[in-house]
Design a protein around this motif. Structure first.
Motif, short mmCIF file in Angstrom:
data_model
loop_
_atom_site.label_atom_id
_atom_site.label_comp_id
_atom_site.label_asym_id
_atom_site.label_seq_id
_atom_site.Cartn_x
_atom_site.Cartn_y
_atom_site.Cartn_z
N GLU A 120 0.70 -1.40 0.02
CA GLU A 120 0.07 0.04 -0.11
C GLU A 120 0.85 1.17 0.01
OE1 GLU A 120 -3.94 -0.16 2.23
OE2 GLU A 120 -3.63 1.83 3.23
N LEU A 160 3.92 1.53 -1.07
CA LEU A 160 4.44 1.58 -2.28
C LEU A 160 3.61 2.21 -3.37
CD1 LEU A 160 7.01 -1.51 -2.44
CD2 LEU A 160 7.58 0.86 -2.02
N ARG A 161 2.46 1.65 -3.48
CA ARG A 161 1.53 2.29 -4.28
C ARG A 161 1.38 3.76 -4.08
NH1 ARG A 161 -2.63 -1.18 -6.99
NH2 ARG A 161 -1.70 -3.53 -7.14
N ALA A 209 3.49 5.64 -2.89
CA ALA A 209 4.81 6.41 -3.44
C ALA A 209 4.59 6.75 -4.79
CB ALA A 209 5.88 5.71 -2.77
N THR A 210 4.17 5.80 -5.52
CA THR A 210 4.08 5.60 -6.90
C THR A 210 3.15 6.96 -7.21
OG1 THR A 210 4.39 3.38 -7.03
CG2 THR A 210 3.74 4.40 -9.08
N THR A 211 1.73 6.79 -6.94
CA THR A 211 0.85 7.89 -7.16
C THR A 211 1.38 9.16 -7.02
OG1 THR A 211 -0.97 6.19 -6.59
CG2 THR A 211 -1.67 8.36 -6.59
N GLN A 218 4.03 10.54 -7.50
CA GLN A 218 4.55 11.37 -8.61
C GLN A 218 3.58 12.06 -9.48
OE1 GLN A 218 7.86 8.04 -9.56
NE2 GLN A 218 5.90 7.30 -9.24
N LEU A 219 2.34 11.57 -9.43
CA LEU A 219 1.55 12.41 -10.35
C LEU A 219 1.30 13.78 -9.73
CD1 LEU A 219 -1.13 9.45 -10.47
CD2 LEU A 219 0.53 10.53 -12.52
N VAL A 272 8.13 12.05 -2.15
CA VAL A 272 8.14 10.75 -1.26
C VAL A 272 9.27 9.81 -1.60
CG1 VAL A 272 6.49 8.68 -0.63
CG2 VAL A 272 5.22 10.88 -1.32
N VAL A 283 11.18 6.37 -0.74
CA VAL A 283 11.03 5.04 -0.22
C VAL A 283 12.13 4.61 0.49
CG1 VAL A 283 10.71 2.67 -0.76
CG2 VAL A 283 9.44 4.37 -2.21
N TYR A 291 -3.57 -7.11 -2.49
CA TYR A 291 -2.94 -5.98 -3.28
C TYR A 291 -2.54 -6.91 -4.93
CZ TYR A 291 -3.57 -1.53 -1.01
OH TYR A 291 -4.03 -0.66 -0.45
N PHE A 341 -5.23 5.92 -10.45
CA PHE A 341 -4.17 6.93 -10.30
C PHE A 341 -2.79 6.24 -10.19
CE2 PHE A 341 -7.93 8.46 -7.57
CZ PHE A 341 -8.19 9.64 -8.39
N GLU A 342 -2.50 5.32 -11.28
CA GLU A 342 -1.36 4.80 -11.40
C GLU A 342 -0.63 5.72 -12.79
OE1 GLU A 342 -3.49 1.74 -12.12
OE2 GLU A 342 -3.27 0.75 -10.27
N PRO A 343 0.59 6.01 -12.34
CA PRO A 343 1.34 6.63 -13.49
C PRO A 343 1.38 6.21 -15.01
CG PRO A 343 2.44 7.06 -11.66
CD PRO A 343 1.42 5.84 -11.62
N ILE A 354 6.33 10.78 -17.33
CA ILE A 354 4.75 10.54 -17.06
C ILE A 354 3.93 11.52 -18.00
CG2 ILE A 354 3.04 10.85 -15.23
CD1 ILE A 354 5.33 10.27 -13.08
N GLU A 388 3.25 2.32 -14.04
CA GLU A 388 3.97 1.99 -12.67
C GLU A 388 2.79 1.75 -11.59
OE1 GLU A 388 7.64 3.86 -9.98
OE2 GLU A 388 6.51 5.26 -11.16
N VAL A 389 3.26 0.54 -11.17
CA VAL A 389 2.32 0.23 -10.02
C VAL A 389 3.33 -0.25 -8.61
CG1 VAL A 389 0.55 -1.57 -8.89
CG2 VAL A 389 0.52 -0.76 -11.46
N GLY A 390 3.18 0.20 -7.46
CA GLY A 390 3.94 -0.17 -6.38
C GLY A 390 5.51 -0.06 -6.71
N LYS A 391 5.79 1.05 -7.34
CA LYS A 391 7.05 1.30 -7.82
C LYS A 391 7.91 0.34 -8.60
CE LYS A 391 8.18 4.84 -5.70
NZ LYS A 391 8.73 6.12 -6.35
#
Lengths: 444, 380
Positions: free
Chosen positions: A104, A106-107, A109-111, A113-114, A119, A121, B30, B309-311, B318, B357-360
């Motif tokens: 969760e 990591l997700r 942290a990914t989001t 960036q938008l 953030v 890690v 997940y 909301f995934e890049p 992006i 990108e999902v979960g880095k």
């Protein structure tokens, strides 16, 4: 002493962080003829006892925008009017001790960036570096938001109130609204201290009182206060002063260093609805607290001592328990209500009032002035709910779950556990018993 | 065995149905979802046989009065069909052209229309509609007066023809139309439509007759390999069909050009519908963002679990974000919707390096030029 006017364009009811922010933005954007009525003193409802955490990343684009803006606003206003909101941005660290939580984070942290939220890690060594007093035994990893931190809730509110006054807002304290007056299905005025003020718009920034205020006039506002707990330790000499705010979600904990003391707060799995006997918040509940409930807090206190062992030697200076309002889905209530034209709400902050106060006030002002909002904010729109959501039976049970949802796992496809079976299909029992296959041979 | 329920618009609604004596309970994750085998079965059975979908929570508003048609033309962007039984898919906008609602409008009788929308947006849509309706229109929220059962799949016509004497042939009961039918003495409003992209019928029935209708369908269904289907199956199949969902894929933040919904705008109807002025200003401009369908290369169910909301990346940059995700078992694709902001067309993007990108972790994706499912079901 200022005279309360006979009429104005907007009456904002409630002098907490969201009311002051809404009034400021309305005036700033051009609706100068705005007044704010506070029943007692500014912040006296729930704002005063907020922990004051400010974090930028939220669960959606719209929410993140609101939170980011809040922090930027406080920074900007501090400079503009030379008044401190007690901002201390030492960053915030969130840790994971379970696989799901780590995924969760990591997700998130990914989001992030938008939305240009910084953030990082972190691995365990890096966590240890920025939070040396942590017990890292069970930690899988963490994320660090260097731009986050904390603010003084009373400072933030007074800053916004000052800014609002500078823009022309008139603020009246000790001015409890006795009645909201409507005419032909639209807002017409309020009665305060026996006097009628005519107005075009009303904003209910009335926090935990909102549900009952709405109920009294046939407006459904689904929130209910639950007891929120934190303790503040005695001062600790060796407590590092620059450590970030720590969120240990899996233990339902947040820890905030404040003037040499540590504040330990919880968002526990099963919360306690406040005002259990009457189901109503007393009109005169100001700077109110509940008696200690050590039994309820103890397991979390123990978890916090495990997480930060040096706290074991600290005495507890203050045990706090007070009401904060929660909604059926732990998201804020904004927008115009369907029942009464020109009545807007800005309430149900779910313990994120300081972090979102600036932004929700801005959105509310824009929504009122434009008549709609051009952002994907349905997640905050009060019209995502129906009438039954504000009925006591539903909401009181639901908040026992939604307070904890703040720190609980936000699993994909998660369904609520409480207040279920509100509307049942005529063939519900049949569906419950039926498997997918309605015939005997497996098709493949 | 049994349904696993979720909440939708306040209703308890089946999300998926357990198979092989599994417990109908979510095991949250997940990654891989414990309900994947169920929805694999439900979605496959729907395209091969027929599926029974519970759709009662969809909001239903009845509008009556002499000026109903004119007022709907002003509220809706599409050219509303004013002939008995005709169904029009449309959006409603705010004055800035932002999408406020995504709905179907059906002409039930002379001066009587029904608006059907998503379950979750019931109060929001109602508020928007009533804001612009004059007092001459009688508006009634009839959501809770009717149940709606959806019968979708190639065998749906054969099934319904066995329990009803009305004509369901492709010549008489065309796609996008509706009529009153009788099923075993029960009056049912049948609409030939499908949010899952299959031949099929939405059956609206008064609450008091709903259980009986359900039982009739289930009994006869055994002869046609009918399966129960839940919300997950419906959500997967609407994505296979290229259908958008308000609240995920569209909102006031998007306009119809960005969302690929320009087909639902009618300028020729010559009505100043709400938002038209704003649309005319952007009509011929290049949109900064646009809707795309993507699928992860060489992917298995839940690897990764796509949400929103995934890049989205073009090489290292992006260029947008996702709005919906699902694994399609029928097409063996891990599917995602989203918006991108790039000067390149789909054709130009075909040989470029795109990622979600999902979960880095970055996953290589293909651009889907058109929905996985074609529209031929409409002609059958």
């Amino acid at each position: 002493m200022k005279e309360i006017p006979d009429n104005c364009k907007v009456v904002v009811i409630g002098g907490g962080v969201s009311g002051c922010s809404t009034a400021y933005h309305l005036a700033k954007f051009g609706w100068k003829d705005t007044i704010l009525l506070e029943r007692d003193q500014l912040t006296s409802g729930t704002t005063w006892h907020a922990a004051g955490l400010v974090s930028q990343l939220g669960p959606s684009a719209g929410i993140t925008k609101i939170r980011k803006y809040s922090l930027e606003l406080y920074k900007r206003l501090e400079k503009e009017i030379d008044f401190s909101s007690g901002l201390k941005l030492n960053g915030a660290l969130s840790i994971a001790t379970t696989k799901g939580r780590w995924q969760e984070l990591l997700r998130q942290a990914t989001t992030a960036q938008l939305y240009d939220v910084n953030v990082e890690v972190l691995n365990i060594n890096q966590i240890k570096n920025i939070y040396p007093i942590i017990n890292d035994q069970d930690i899988l990893g963490g994320i660090y938001m260097p731009g986050d931190g904390q603010a003084d809730p009373i400072g933030v509110t007074n800053l916004l109130a000052k800014a609002a006054r500078n823009e022309g807002v008139k603020i009246f304290q000790n001015s409890p609204v006795q009645k909201i007056i409507s005419k032909n299905g639209r807002v017409n005025g309020v009665k305060v201290n026996g006097k009628i003020i005519e107005c075009e718009y009303i904003v209910l920034a009335t926090g935990m009182w909102s549900r009952q205020i709405g109920e009294d006039m046939g407006v459904s506002i689904p929130l209910y206060p639950a007891e929120h707990f934190y303790v503040i330790t005695e001062p600790l000499n060796d407590l590092p002063k620059n450590i970030p705010v720590l969120r240990d979600f899996d233990d339902s904990l947040y820890l905030k260093e404040d003037a040499g003391k540590m504040l330990i707060g919880i968002f526990e799995g099963k919360s306690i609805p406040a005002f259990n006997k009457t189901n109503r918040v007393p009109e005169d509940f100001s700077y109110g607290e509940f008696p200690e409930n050590f039994e309820h807090f103890e397991p979390y206190l123990e978890a916090s001592l495990k997480r930060v062992p040096m706290l074991k030697k600290a005495g507890i200076r203050k045990f706090f328990s007070g009401p904060e309002s929660f909604t059926p889905d732990t998201n804020t209530l904004l927008g115009e209500v369907p029942e009464l034209k020109n009545l807007f709400v800005c309430c149900g902050l779910n313990s994120i009032g300081i972090g979102s106060g600036g932004g929700v006030g801005k959105v509310t002002a824009e929504w009122m002035m434009r008549g709609h909002i051009n952002e994907d904010l349905f997640i905050y729109d009060i019209k995502r709910f129906q009438k039954f959501h504000s009925e006591v039976n539903f909401i009181k049970e639901r908040v026992t779950e939604t307070l904890g949802d703040l720190y609980g796992m936000h699993w994909p496809y998660k369904q609520p556990k409480t207040s279920r079976n509100q509307k049942i299909l005529p063939y519900h029992e049949e569906l419950k018993k039926s498997g997918c296959m309605l015939w005997s041979i497996r098709w493949i | 065995m049994g349904a696993c329920f979720g909440v939708s618009g306040g209703y308890e609604r089946p999300m998926w149905f357990a198979i092989n004596k599994e417990k109908p309970e979510y095991e949250y994750s997940y990654d891989y979802q414990n309900w994947f085998p169920s929805v694999e079965f439900e979605t496959k059975n729907t395209i091969n046989n027929v599926g029974l979908f519970e759709m009662s929570p969809f909001s239903k508003f009845d509008l009556k009065g002499e000026e109903t048609f004119q007022e709907l033309q002003r509220l809706c962007t599409a050219n509303i069909k004013n002939t008995l039984g005709s169904i029009t898919y449309t959006q409603m906008l705010n004055n800035d052209g932002g999408i406020e609602a995504d709905l179907s409008v059906v002409c039930i009788d002379k001066n009587h229309f029904r608006i059907i929308g998503p379950a979750a947006t019931r109060e929001h849509d109602k508020f928007h509609i009533k804001k612009y309706l004059s007092k001459n229109i009688i508006f009634k929220d009839v959501t809770e007066d009717y149940c709606c059962l959806g019968l979708f799949g190639p065998k749906s016509r054969d099934l319904i023809s066995r329990i009803s004497n009305d004509n369901y042939s492709k010549e008489i009961f065309k796609f996008g139309t509706s009529k009153y039918v009788e099923i075993n003495g029960i009056k049912v409003w049948a609409q030939r439509l499908s949010y899952v992209g299959e031949l099929g019928f939405e059956l609206y029935v008064e609450i008091k007759n709903a259980k009986k209708l359900y039982q009739i369908i289930v009994n006869e269904g055994k002869n046609f390999h009918l399966s129960h289907c839940g919300m997950h199956a419906m959500d997967i199949m609407r994505m296979e069909s290229g259908f958008l969902h308000w609240g995920h894929d569209i909102s006031p933040e998007e306009n119809q050009y960005e969302a690929g919904l320009a087909f639902a705008i009618s300028y020729k109807k010559n009505v100043d519908f709400i938002g038209k002025e704003a649309l005319l200003k952007i009509k011929d401009k290049k949109q900064s963002k646009r809707f795309v369908m993507l699928s992860i290369k060489n992917s298995n169910p839940g690897q990764p679990l796509l949400q929103h909301f995934e890049p989205i990346y073009l090489d290292n940059k992006i260029i947008g974000n996702t709005t919906s995700g699902n694994y399609s078992f029928n097409y063996k694709k891990n599917l995602s919707y989203g918006y991108i902001n790039t000067g390149l067309s789909n054709e130009e993007l075909l040989d470029k390096n795109l990622f979600i990108e999902v979960g880095k972790k970055k996953f290589s994706v293909n651009i889907e030029m058109k929905p996985l499912k074609d529209k031929s079901f409409r002609l059958n």
